[in-house]
Design a protein around this motif. Structure first.
Motif, PDB file in Angstrom:
ATOM      1  N   PRO A   1       0.848  -1.256  -0.076  1.00 40.92           N
ATOM      2  CA  PRO A   1      -0.066   0.048  -0.036  1.00 40.92           C
ATOM      3  C   PRO A   1       0.794   1.391  -0.061  1.00 40.92           C
ATOM      4  O   PRO A   1       2.128   1.441   0.307  1.00 40.92           O
ATOM      5  N   GLY A   2       0.150   2.409  -0.429  1.00 43.61           N
ATOM      6  CA  GLY A   2       0.952   3.730  -0.235  1.00 43.61           C
ATOM      7  C   GLY A   2       0.522   4.239   1.047  1.00 43.61           C
ATOM      8  O   GLY A   2       0.016   3.369   1.988  1.00 43.61           O
ATOM      9  N   PRO A   3       0.799   5.464   1.500  1.00 45.17           N
ATOM     10  CA  PRO A   3       0.308   6.035   2.593  1.00 45.17           C
ATOM     11  C   PRO A   3      -1.121   5.637   2.903  1.00 45.17           C
ATOM     12  O   PRO A   3      -1.832   6.024   2.113  1.00 45.17           O
ATOM     13  N   VAL A   4      -1.523   5.154   4.107  1.00 43.55           N
ATOM     14  CA  VAL A   4      -3.042   5.118   4.592  1.00 43.55           C
ATOM     15  C   VAL A   4      -3.106   5.467   5.787  1.00 43.55           C
ATOM     16  O   VAL A   4      -2.324   5.335   6.653  1.00 43.55           O
ATOM     17  N   TYR A   5      -4.355   6.067   6.143  1.00 45.23           N
ATOM     18  CA  TYR A   5      -4.616   6.684   7.426  1.00 45.23           C
ATOM     19  C   TYR A   5      -4.850   5.615   8.268  1.00 45.23           C
ATOM     20  O   TYR A   5      -5.931   4.919   8.383  1.00 45.23           O
ATOM     21  N   THR A   6      -3.641   5.121   9.136  1.00 45.69           N
ATOM     22  CA  THR A   6      -4.130   4.351  10.233  1.00 45.69           C
ATOM     23  C   THR A   6      -3.053   4.517  11.325  1.00 45.69           C
ATOM     24  O   THR A   6      -2.191   5.638  11.188  1.00 45.69           O
TER      25      THR A   6
ATOM     26  N   GLY B   1       3.622 -14.892  -6.426  1.00 43.72           N
ATOM     27  CA  GLY B   1       4.775 -13.956  -6.221  1.00 43.72           C
ATOM     28  C   GLY B   1       4.675 -12.464  -6.469  1.00 43.72           C
ATOM     29  O   GLY B   1       5.518 -11.666  -6.780  1.00 43.72           O
ATOM     30  N   GLN B   2       3.471 -12.099  -6.801  1.00 40.59           N
ATOM     31  CA  GLN B   2       3.205 -10.645  -7.216  1.00 40.59           C
ATOM     32  C   GLN B   2       3.166  -9.755  -5.967  1.00 40.59           C
ATOM     33  O   GLN B   2       2.654  -9.932  -4.875  1.00 40.59           O
ATOM     34  N   THR B   3       3.466  -8.552  -6.271  1.00 43.72           N
ATOM     35  CA  THR B   3       3.051  -7.284  -5.333  1.00 43.72           C
ATOM     36  C   THR B   3       2.170  -6.444  -5.870  1.00 43.72           C
ATOM     37  O   THR B   3       2.599  -5.794  -6.863  1.00 43.72           O
ATOM     38  N   LEU B   4       0.955  -6.368  -5.418  1.00 41.98           N
ATOM     39  CA  LEU B   4       0.015  -5.462  -5.782  1.00 41.98           C
ATOM     40  C   LEU B   4       0.041  -4.059  -5.122  1.00 41.98           C
ATOM     41  O   LEU B   4       0.187  -4.225  -3.860  1.00 41.98           O
ATOM     42  N   GLY B   5      -0.238  -2.907  -5.714  1.00 39.67           N
ATOM     43  CA  GLY B   5      -0.003  -1.816  -5.242  1.00 39.67           C
ATOM     44  C   GLY B   5      -1.010  -0.702  -5.091  1.00 39.67           C
ATOM     45  O   GLY B   5      -1.241   0.364  -5.898  1.00 39.67           O
ATOM     46  N   PRO B   6      -1.821  -0.900  -4.228  1.00 42.44           N
ATOM     47  CA  PRO B   6      -3.030   0.352  -4.051  1.00 42.44           C
ATOM     48  C   PRO B   6      -2.364   1.456  -3.228  1.00 42.44           C
ATOM     49  O   PRO B   6      -2.287   1.514  -1.952  1.00 42.44           O
ATOM     50  N   ASN B   7      -1.711   2.457  -3.932  1.00 39.89           N
ATOM     51  CA  ASN B   7      -0.906   3.392  -3.494  1.00 39.89           C
ATOM     52  C   ASN B   7      -1.108   4.781  -3.804  1.00 39.89           C
ATOM     53  O   ASN B   7      -0.039   5.547  -3.439  1.00 39.89           O
ATOM     54  N   SER B   8      -2.240   5.120  -4.253  1.00 38.22           N
ATOM     55  CA  SER B   8      -2.634   6.546  -4.652  1.00 38.22           C
ATOM     56  C   SER B   8      -1.832   7.191  -5.803  1.00 38.22           C
ATOM     57  O   SER B   8      -1.596   8.221  -5.988  1.00 38.22           O
TER      58      SER B   8
ATOM     59  N   LYS C   1       3.950  14.159   1.361  1.00 38.95           N
ATOM     60  CA  LYS C   1       3.897  13.044   0.692  1.00 38.95           C
ATOM     61  C   LYS C   1       2.442  13.138   0.091  1.00 38.95           C
ATOM     62  O   LYS C   1       2.147  12.722  -1.021  1.00 38.95           O
ATOM     63  N   SER C   2       1.364  13.600   0.823  1.00 36.39           N
ATOM     64  CA  SER C   2       0.165  13.967   0.224  1.00 36.39           C
ATOM     65  C   SER C   2       0.114  14.979  -1.037  1.00 36.39           C
ATOM     66  O   SER C   2      -0.255  14.715  -1.900  1.00 36.39           O
ATOM     67  N   ALA C   3       1.221  16.012  -1.062  1.00 36.80           N
ATOM     68  CA  ALA C   3       1.200  16.814  -2.103  1.00 36.80           C
ATOM     69  C   ALA C   3       1.943  16.378  -3.348  1.00 36.80           C
ATOM     70  O   ALA C   3       1.698  16.523  -4.607  1.00 36.80           O
ATOM     71  N   GLU C   4       2.515  14.972  -3.291  1.00 37.76           N
ATOM     72  CA  GLU C   4       3.095  14.468  -4.132  1.00 37.76           C
ATOM     73  C   GLU C   4       2.587  13.356  -4.960  1.00 37.76           C
ATOM     74  O   GLU C   4       2.938  12.625  -5.870  1.00 37.76           O
ATOM     75  N   LEU C   5       1.536  12.810  -4.242  1.00 34.38           N
ATOM     76  CA  LEU C   5       0.729  11.724  -4.732  1.00 34.38           C
ATOM     77  C   LEU C   5      -0.233  12.183  -5.925  1.00 34.38           C
ATOM     78  O   LEU C   5      -0.810  13.204  -5.790  1.00 34.38           O
ATOM     79  N   PRO C   6      -0.164  11.418  -7.018  1.00 36.22           N
ATOM     80  CA  PRO C   6      -0.996  11.944  -7.986  1.00 36.22           C
ATOM     81  C   PRO C   6      -2.610  11.976  -7.749  1.00 36.22           C
ATOM     82  O   PRO C   6      -3.314  12.579  -8.416  1.00 36.22           O
ATOM     83  N   LEU C   7      -3.136  11.038  -6.787  1.00 36.90           N
ATOM     84  CA  LEU C   7      -4.234  11.017  -6.465  1.00 36.90           C
ATOM     85  C   LEU C   7      -4.583  11.976  -5.450  1.00 36.90           C
ATOM     86  O   LEU C   7      -5.703  12.651  -5.350  1.00 36.90           O
ATOM     87  N   GLY C   8      -3.526  12.751  -4.752  1.00 35.09           N
ATOM     88  CA  GLY C   8      -3.665  13.851  -4.068  1.00 35.09           C
ATOM     89  C   GLY C   8      -3.937  13.655  -2.597  1.00 35.09           C
ATOM     90  O   GLY C   8      -4.474  14.547  -1.649  1.00 35.09           O
ATOM     91  N   ARG C   9      -4.133  12.240  -2.067  1.00 36.47           N
ATOM     92  CA  ARG C   9      -4.467  11.979  -0.785  1.00 36.47           C
ATOM     93  C   ARG C   9      -4.143  10.458  -0.328  1.00 36.47           C
ATOM     94  O   ARG C   9      -3.541   9.838  -1.001  1.00 36.47           O
ATOM     95  N   PHE C  10      -3.833  10.329   1.006  1.00 34.70           N
ATOM     96  CA  PHE C  10      -3.801   9.114   1.549  1.00 34.70           C
ATOM     97  C   PHE C  10      -4.804   8.329   1.198  1.00 34.70           C
ATOM     98  O   PHE C  10      -6.101   8.595   1.095  1.00 34.70           O
ATOM     99  N   GLY C  11      -4.682   7.001   1.332  1.00 33.99           N
ATOM    100  CA  GLY C  11      -5.760   6.009   1.483  1.00 33.99           C
ATOM    101  C   GLY C  11      -6.373   5.727   2.759  1.00 33.99           C
ATOM    102  O   GLY C  11      -5.935   6.231   3.745  1.00 33.99           O
ATOM    103  N   ARG C  12      -7.373   4.697   2.628  1.00 37.25           N
ATOM    104  CA  ARG C  12      -8.134   4.282   4.030  1.00 37.25           C
ATOM    105  C   ARG C  12      -7.830   2.901   4.017  1.00 37.25           C
ATOM    106  O   ARG C  12      -7.762   2.151   2.996  1.00 37.25           O
ATOM    107  N   PRO C  13      -7.808   2.481   5.202  1.00 37.53           N
ATOM    108  CA  PRO C  13      -7.815   0.887   5.357  1.00 37.53           C
ATOM    109  C   PRO C  13      -8.811   0.087   4.490  1.00 37.53           C
ATOM    110  O   PRO C  13      -8.338  -0.813   3.908  1.00 37.53           O
TER     111      PRO C  13
END
Length: 243
Positions: free
Chosen positions: A179-184, A231-238, A198-210
């Motif tokens: 995951p990218g940065p997530v509010y936890t 063996g994959q690494t999936l990336g929900p990372n904004s 970090k928030s400012a540089e994310l293309p989505l413009g925000r942290f994720g939620r759990p």
């Protein structure tokens, strides 16, 4: 009918954050839950159907082994393992003590190894299973003042690939989520300046939620959705990492 009806899922770090969100979703999809954490999961989570709680120190081999045996004694098997336990704080490398380094590696990497070590043998015996390791996008791209955390999370990705190659022929599929940065509560150890930058540089413009990360774990745990992931690494990372 849920996607995980009749499945037994062990989740480490289940008391809060991404681990708790995955536990809630897995329960809604019909899984029996074994929640591993040093903290007590919420009453709401414990009251969701077939749920057992286990006070587990993921850095201690005997603590993990004993808890896994309790789950096997109760259910006879483990179908899914999610390793979500972790710690995080911000320390410049030249100020980092060996003790701080070792503690982070112990929780964030050794803990993943120990959970997989004691669960995988039962999955191999059954000829089936899913192991899902929670890494971080920082394990792919690095991060300032986070050498200990980055190293541990990069290690999780490497461990995931090694286990995937070794265990897939035995019916056990091993994958990671970064995951990218997530509010936890995990990010409480980071400065406000770090979070703002970090928030400012994310293309989505925000942290994720759990709850936005949990469906990725469900995909990997379910069939046929997760059947080809090895063996994959999936990336929900904004958008923080675009491989």
């Amino acid at each position: 009918m849920g996607q995980l009806d009749g499945q037994v899922a062990v989740i480490t770090g289940a008391a809060s954050g991404i681990g708790a969100a995955i536990a809630r979703l897995f329960s809604a999809e019909g899984a029996a839950l074994a929640l591993f954490d040093l903290a007590e999961p919420s009453d709401e989570l414990q009251q969701r159907g077939d749920v057992s709680t286990h006070r587990v120190d993921v850095t201690d081999a005997e603590s993990v082994r004993r808890a896994v045996e309790e789950v096997i004694e109760r259910h006879g098997r483990v179908d899914v393992l999610v390793s979500a336990a972790g710690i995080l704080d911000e320390v410049p490398f030249l100020e980092m003590s060996p003790e701080r380094w070792e503690k982070t590696i112990a929780v964030d990497l050794r803990g993943v190894f120990l959970a997989a070590r004691y669960v995988a043998e039962h999955m191999v015996e059954a000829g089936a299973g899913r192991i899902i390791n929670i890494s971080s996008q920082l394990g792919i791209k690095g991060g300032v003042n986070l050498a200990h955390y980055v190293s541990a999370k990069a290690g999780v990705i490497g461990l995931t690939k090694a286990l995937a190659q070794e265990l897939a022929p035995k019916g056990v599929l091993v994958n990671a989520i970064a995951p990218g940065p997530v509010y936890t509560p995990l990010i409480d150890g980071l400065s406000d300046d770090w979070k703002s930058a970090k928030s400012a540089e994310l293309p989505l413009g925000r942290f994720g939620r759990p709850e936005e990360v949990a469906p990725t774990a469900l995909l990997l745990a379910s069939s046929p959705g997760g059947d080809l992931y090895v063996g994959q690494t999936l990336g929900p990372n904004s958008g923080d990492v675009m491989p």
